[in-house]
Design an enzyme around this catalytic site. Sequence first.
Site, PDB file in Angstrom:
ATOM      1  N   ASP A 247      47.330  23.662  20.749  1.00  0.00           N
ATOM      2  CA  ASP A 247      46.559  22.711  19.955  1.00  0.00           C
ATOM      3  C   ASP A 247      47.194  21.337  20.089  1.00  0.00           C
ATOM      4  O   ASP A 247      48.415  21.228  20.257  1.00  0.00           O
ATOM      5  CB  ASP A 247      46.518  23.116  18.475  1.00  0.00           C
ATOM      6  CG  ASP A 247      45.413  22.366  17.746  1.00  0.00           C
ATOM      7  OD1 ASP A 247      44.250  22.787  17.841  1.00  0.00           O
ATOM      8  OD2 ASP A 247      45.713  21.330  17.119  1.00  0.00           O
TER       9      ASP A 247
ATOM     10  N   ARG B 293      37.467  24.533  24.656  1.00  0.00           N
ATOM     11  CA  ARG B 293      37.594  25.616  23.664  1.00  0.00           C
ATOM     12  C   ARG B 293      37.036  26.929  24.195  1.00  0.00           C
ATOM     13  O   ARG B 293      36.412  27.685  23.444  1.00  0.00           O
ATOM     14  CB  ARG B 293      36.794  25.281  22.431  1.00  0.00           C
ATOM     15  CG  ARG B 293      37.334  24.713  21.158  1.00  0.00           C
ATOM     16  CD  ARG B 293      38.613  25.015  20.597  1.00  0.00           C
ATOM     17  NE  ARG B 293      39.258  23.786  20.191  1.00  0.00           N
ATOM     18  CZ  ARG B 293      39.074  23.194  19.023  1.00  0.00           C
ATOM     19  NH1 ARG B 293      38.312  23.712  18.127  1.00  0.00           N
ATOM     20  NH2 ARG B 293      39.693  22.084  18.752  1.00  0.00           N
TER      21      ARG B 293
ATOM     22  N   TYR C  69      45.069  11.688  12.878  1.00  0.00           N
ATOM     23  CA  TYR C  69      45.401  12.896  12.101  1.00  0.00           C
ATOM     24  C   TYR C  69      46.665  12.684  11.282  1.00  0.00           C
ATOM     25  O   TYR C  69      46.754  13.125  10.132  1.00  0.00           O
ATOM     26  CB  TYR C  69      45.589  14.103  13.035  1.00  0.00           C
ATOM     27  CG  TYR C  69      44.300  14.822  13.345  1.00  0.00           C
ATOM     28  CD1 TYR C  69      43.704  15.663  12.410  1.00  0.00           C
ATOM     29  CD2 TYR C  69      43.678  14.663  14.566  1.00  0.00           C
ATOM     30  CE1 TYR C  69      42.519  16.320  12.690  1.00  0.00           C
ATOM     31  CE2 TYR C  69      42.487  15.323  14.866  1.00  0.00           C
ATOM     32  CZ  TYR C  69      41.915  16.148  13.920  1.00  0.00           C
ATOM     33  OH  TYR C  69      40.741  16.782  14.184  1.00  0.00           O
TER      34      TYR C  69
HETATM   35  O1  CP3 Z   1      40.335  26.773  25.001  1.00  0.00           O
HETATM   36  C1  CP3 Z   1      40.739  25.600  24.835  1.00  0.00           C
HETATM   37  O2  CP3 Z   1      40.014  24.604  24.935  1.00  0.00           O
HETATM   38  C2  CP3 Z   1      42.220  25.394  24.598  1.00  0.00           C
HETATM   39  C3  CP3 Z   1      42.626  25.377  23.233  1.00  0.00           C
HETATM   40  C4  CP3 Z   1      42.447  24.187  22.312  1.00  0.00           C
HETATM   41  C5  CP3 Z   1      42.461  24.334  20.908  1.00  0.00           C
HETATM   42  N1  CP3 Z   1      42.469  23.097  20.340  1.00  0.00           N
HETATM   43  C6  CP3 Z   1      42.479  25.618  20.220  1.00  0.00           C
HETATM   44  C7  CP3 Z   1      42.061  25.700  18.814  1.00  0.00           C
HETATM   45  C8  CP3 Z   1      42.350  22.826  22.580  1.00  0.00           C
HETATM   46  C9  CP3 Z   1      42.238  22.110  23.905  1.00  0.00           C
HETATM   47  C10 CP3 Z   1      42.379  22.150  21.318  1.00  0.00           C
HETATM   48  C11 CP3 Z   1      42.355  20.681  21.173  1.00  0.00           C
HETATM   49  C12 CP3 Z   1      42.126  20.099  19.846  1.00  0.00           C
HETATM   50  N2  CP3 Z   1      42.617  20.495  18.638  1.00  0.00           N
HETATM   51  C13 CP3 Z   1      41.401  18.906  19.632  1.00  0.00           C
HETATM   52  C14 CP3 Z   1      40.769  18.076  20.707  1.00  0.00           C
HETATM   53  C15 CP3 Z   1      39.477  18.672  21.167  1.00  0.00           C
HETATM   54  C16 CP3 Z   1      38.356  18.530  20.204  1.00  0.00           C
HETATM   55  O3  CP3 Z   1      37.835  19.577  19.766  1.00  0.00           O
HETATM   56  O4  CP3 Z   1      37.970  17.406  19.904  1.00  0.00           O
HETATM   57  C17 CP3 Z   1      41.420  18.634  18.260  1.00  0.00           C
HETATM   58  C18 CP3 Z   1      40.749  17.469  17.570  1.00  0.00           C
HETATM   59  C19 CP3 Z   1      42.205  19.636  17.638  1.00  0.00           C
HETATM   60  C20 CP3 Z   1      42.546  19.752  16.204  1.00  0.00           C
HETATM   61  C21 CP3 Z   1      42.002  20.994  15.620  1.00  0.00           C
HETATM   62  N3  CP3 Z   1      42.521  22.250  15.869  1.00  0.00           N
HETATM   63  C22 CP3 Z   1      40.889  21.156  14.757  1.00  0.00           C
HETATM   64  C23 CP3 Z   1      40.021  20.023  14.254  1.00  0.00           C
HETATM   65  C24 CP3 Z   1      40.758  22.518  14.484  1.00  0.00           C
HETATM   66  C25 CP3 Z   1      39.827  23.232  13.515  1.00  0.00           C
HETATM   67  C26 CP3 Z   1      38.403  23.080  13.715  1.00  0.00           C
HETATM   68  C27 CP3 Z   1      37.866  23.523  15.040  1.00  0.00           C
HETATM   69  O5  CP3 Z   1      37.038  22.803  15.628  1.00  0.00           O
HETATM   70  O6  CP3 Z   1      38.218  24.610  15.524  1.00  0.00           O
HETATM   71  C28 CP3 Z   1      41.749  23.191  15.216  1.00  0.00           C
HETATM   72  C29 CP3 Z   1      41.965  24.635  15.279  1.00  0.00           C
HETATM   73  C30 CP3 Z   1      41.829  25.278  16.609  1.00  0.00           C
HETATM   74  N4  CP3 Z   1      42.327  24.796  17.792  1.00  0.00           N
HETATM   75  C31 CP3 Z   1      41.212  26.542  16.864  1.00  0.00           C
HETATM   76  C32 CP3 Z   1      41.360  26.804  18.235  1.00  0.00           C
HETATM   77  C33 CP3 Z   1      40.935  28.035  18.966  1.00  0.00           C
HETATM   78  C34 CP3 Z   1      40.585  27.448  15.815  1.00  0.00           C
HETATM   79  C35 CP3 Z   1      41.691  28.040  15.006  1.00  0.00           C
HETATM   80  C36 CP3 Z   1      41.289  29.333  14.357  1.00  0.00           C
HETATM   81  O7  CP3 Z   1      41.448  30.372  15.013  1.00  0.00           O
HETATM   82  O8  CP3 Z   1      40.855  29.300  13.198  1.00  0.00           O
END
Ligand code: CP3
Length: 363
Positions: free
Chosen positions: A92, A42, A170
């Site tokens: 994502d 992230r 999910y």
């Molecule tokens: O920079 C990076 O690592 C690449 C981008 C990336 C995102 N999601 C962007 C994102 C990656 C590799 C992911 C993977 C992801 N997404 C996972 C596996 C990694 C982990 O954290 O366990 C999971 C479980 C998700 C599902 C997901 N997407 C959740 C649970 C959430 C919301 C809560 C949170 O922790 O952010 C997201 C949204 C998300 N994915 C955001 C980002 C930057 C935030 C969105 C926003 O701008 O509000």
Amino acid sequence: MTRPGIRTAGNLRGLPPALWDSRLLRACRGEAVDRPPVWLMRQAGRYMAHYRGLRADAGGFLGLCKDPARAAEVTVFARQWLGVDAAIIFSDILVVLEALGLPLEFVAGDGPRLPRPLRSAADVAALRDPAQAAADLAYVYEALRLTVRDLPADTPCIGFCGAPFTLAAYAIEGGGSRSFGRAKAFMYAEPAAWHALMTRLADTLVPYLTAQVVSGASCLQVFDSWVGNLTRADFAEFVQPHLAHLVRRLPAGVPVILFGTGTGHLLDLIAACGADVVGLDHTVDLDQGWTAVGGPGRCAVQGNLDPCLLLAPRHRLEAAAGDLLRQAAGRPGHIVNLGHGVLKETDPEAARALVEAVRAWRP
Ligand code: CP3
């Protein structure tokens, strides 16, 4: 059919020497490096003002994921600003579920929601065709092409997907969960439908990751974020065959990182899925984790600082980074990362200071 190990496969994809010999790819192969590579899960996200600006321009998070030019800009900016050794494509894991026919929403401040979750074998059977779903994710491949074009020649871009278990969880829960009770209940009550779902997911992820490699990803990470919630027996019965079958079918010569959290009790089974690198979170001791996956001669490891250390006073963060680097002791096959993603309340300067501490370190 087994995929040739990354330590012996050679440069099958004909990567330019600068990329093939980058710190990240050398570490994935267990080869010596001047210092361990570092990147942060992230690393491009809400803690960065640059990201928040582009997200607003794109009309929200999913809009940003589907806007290749902006997704590439977010990816390249975070890599460069932090000075990390790798980029990870901005996307994502859940876009794959949307492509399989499950509506997906991100409610600001509330995480992902899937308003029509899977509840029956019939729901699983009604999912879209895997090849069609992978083809519909062309915006990810385009973002990768643009990203790789704009990265320095020696900097790999990591492609990624969610693992079958975490995606299934999910899809059944309809969002995040603490206990994954619905997903596990489905798994126990409808094993045939569960295995059909895992098969459908893996059959989608193979062409999805392969297309990412064709578009320029030189390393792949599979996020099984929530698999640590399973017992060893349930992992072996309901997950491992699918994860191993997925990894075996990925392009040879491209390292695969398998990541999960709370997986201390599963590490040997995860490594046995054919991972080149296993992610360790901060609840696992680095040495114990490395031994569990077979040791430095067998498998590389990635991790494992607590993301909350980025919220700590600078001296505390730097001391923890020093402890981790001393513990790894320059042994080949260690990639420095957090145990989970950067938290949104993180000061970007703290993330940059961590990267700088690793870059300044010499064995
Ligand atoms: O920079 C990076 O690592 C690449 C981008 C990336 C995102 N999601 C962007 C994102 C990656 C590799 C992911 C993977 C992801 N997404 C996972 C596996 C990694 C982990 O954290 O366990 C999971 C479980 C998700 C599902 C997901 N997407 C959740 C649970 C959430 C919301 C809560 C949170 O922790 O952010 C997201 C949204 C998300 N994915 C955001 C980002 C930057 C935030 C969105 C926003 O701008 O509000």
